[in-house]
Design a protein around this motif. Structure first.
Motif, short mmCIF file in Angstrom:
data_model
loop_
_atom_site.label_atom_id
_atom_site.label_comp_id
_atom_site.label_asym_id
_atom_site.label_seq_id
_atom_site.Cartn_x
_atom_site.Cartn_y
_atom_site.Cartn_z
N ALA A 44 0.91 -1.26 -0.10
CA ALA A 44 -0.12 0.28 0.05
C ALA A 44 0.69 1.05 0.06
O ALA A 44 1.83 1.37 0.63
N ALA A 45 0.41 2.03 -0.84
CA ALA A 45 0.97 3.37 -0.80
C ALA A 45 1.12 4.13 0.50
O ALA A 45 2.03 4.73 1.16
N ILE A 46 -0.22 4.15 1.06
CA ILE A 46 -0.31 4.95 2.37
C ILE A 46 -1.10 4.05 3.35
O ILE A 46 -2.27 3.71 2.91
N GLY A 47 -0.40 3.74 4.62
CA GLY A 47 -1.20 3.00 5.56
C GLY A 47 -1.54 1.38 5.08
O GLY A 47 -1.18 0.88 3.87
N ALA A 48 -2.10 0.63 6.21
CA ALA A 48 -2.34 -0.68 5.96
C ALA A 48 -3.94 -0.90 5.40
O ALA A 48 -4.56 0.16 5.59
N PRO A 49 -4.34 -1.87 4.93
CA PRO A 49 -5.53 -2.22 4.39
C PRO A 49 -6.37 -2.37 5.73
O PRO A 49 -6.03 -3.10 6.59
N GLU A 50 -7.73 -1.95 5.50
CA GLU A 50 -8.72 -2.32 6.58
C GLU A 50 -9.44 -3.55 6.16
O GLU A 50 -9.83 -3.81 5.13
N PRO A 51 -9.59 -4.23 7.41
CA PRO A 51 -10.48 -5.37 7.27
C PRO A 51 -11.77 -5.22 6.92
O PRO A 51 -12.35 -4.17 7.24
N ILE A 52 -12.62 -6.22 6.21
CA ILE A 52 -13.89 -6.10 5.64
C ILE A 52 -14.76 -7.40 6.20
O ILE A 52 -13.98 -8.23 6.65
N ASP A 53 -16.09 -7.20 6.21
CA ASP A 53 -16.61 -8.24 6.42
C ASP A 53 -16.86 -9.59 5.48
O ASP A 53 -18.13 -10.00 4.93
N ALA A 54 -15.66 -9.79 4.99
CA ALA A 54 -15.76 -10.86 4.04
C ALA A 54 -14.28 -11.75 4.29
O ALA A 54 -13.49 -11.07 4.26
N TYR A 55 -14.28 -12.85 4.65
CA TYR A 55 -13.12 -13.81 4.82
C TYR A 55 -12.98 -14.45 3.65
O TYR A 55 -13.93 -15.44 2.97
N GLY A 56 -11.72 -14.89 3.50
CA GLY A 56 -11.22 -15.58 2.42
C GLY A 56 -9.86 -16.39 2.87
O GLY A 56 -9.25 -15.93 3.67
#
Length: 261
Positions: free
Chosen positions: A243-255
């Motif tokens: 990521a260019a800025i920051g870490a990804p946010e978790p979402i309500d979909a697991y894989g």
């Protein structure tokens, strides 16, 4: 000659609504109307659709580039949009074979679009089958794929229309037919927040219901498989691109992705 398909363009259709959220062109006014209504009630839904598609892209890229898989069985494929499984796999391995599976008459009507762009070395084909009939899925897939060699089985957000025990049966029977060294890659929507639960209710109230899974229910699908790091996680956290800025946010979909020993 096959009978013409009645696309019922005046009736909202789940696959076309998802296609609309992904920025596809195979949708109509009725689909866009309910798609916009759901998006108004659940503002993250369009981003959710895009983020889950990005998980498919990363998982297929991993399977083709790092795991060396050359055969893919994409079950419940839905309507074609940008970056379909065959496009991703064959960009890495032009000789990859991809079998799509769906039984929706609308999706069948768009099969030619889905099959476009196949490389000369690879194969891309389509099986008309309901995933609730694994024996039919496997019979169709065997016409193209060699099950004595590893196969990656994909279920990308398709189990919201059946109960958990049916999901487990389907995964068990289809993955069970593959050989050692095969993979399961899947994601589904999860009841991991009040926002997700409220969003699913709003979507159901508007005529497009989808059952959310628990994380435990999805973990059961990978029972007996060797999980690829980082395991079963929110799809945004599965091997994210830098990521260019920051870490990804978790979402309500697991894989996750698991290897058959």
């Amino acid at each position: 000659m096959s009978e013409p398909v009645d696309l019922q363009t005046d009736v909202p259709h789940g696959a076309r609504i998802w296609n609309y959220w992904l920025g596809g062109k195979d949708n109509y006014a009725a689909d866009r109307e309910i798609g916009d209504a759901v998006a108004a009630a659940v503002p993250f839904v369009r981003q959710y659709a895009l983020l889950t598609r990005q998980f498919l892209i990363r998982a297929v890229t991993y399977l083709a580039a790092e795991a060396g898989i050359r055969q893919f069985l994409d079950v419940g494929t839905g309507l074609p949009t940008a970056q379909n499984t065959h496009e991703v796999a064959q960009a890495v391995a032009p000789d990859a074979k991809i079998v799509y599976v769906d039984n929706d008459p609308l999706v069948l009507a768009h099969a030619r679009a889905l099959l476009a762009g196949t490389t000369s070395e690879g194969i891309t084909t389509y099986v008309d089958a309901d995933y609730r009939e694994p024996e039919k899925v496997l019979a169709g897939a065997r016409e193209t794929l060699d099950f004595s060699q590893p196969v990656a089985v994909l279920f990308m957000g398709v189990f919201g229309y059946v109960e958990a025990d049916e999901m487990h049966r389907v995964v068990r029977e289809i993955v069970g037919a593959t050989c050692s060294g095969s993979y399961l890659a899947m994601w589904d929507g999860t009841s991991t927040s009040e926002v997700a639960i409220a969003g699913a209710k709003a979507q159901a109230d508007m005529g497009s219901p989808y059952r959310l899974s628990t994380v435990d229910e999805l973990e059961e699908c990978f029972k007996g498989l060797e999980m690829v790091e980082p395991g079963l996680v929110p799809v945004t956290l599965w091997r994210p691109a830098p990521a260019a800025i920051g870490a990804p946010e978790p979402i309500d979909a697991y894989g996750g992705v698991g290897r058959k020993p």
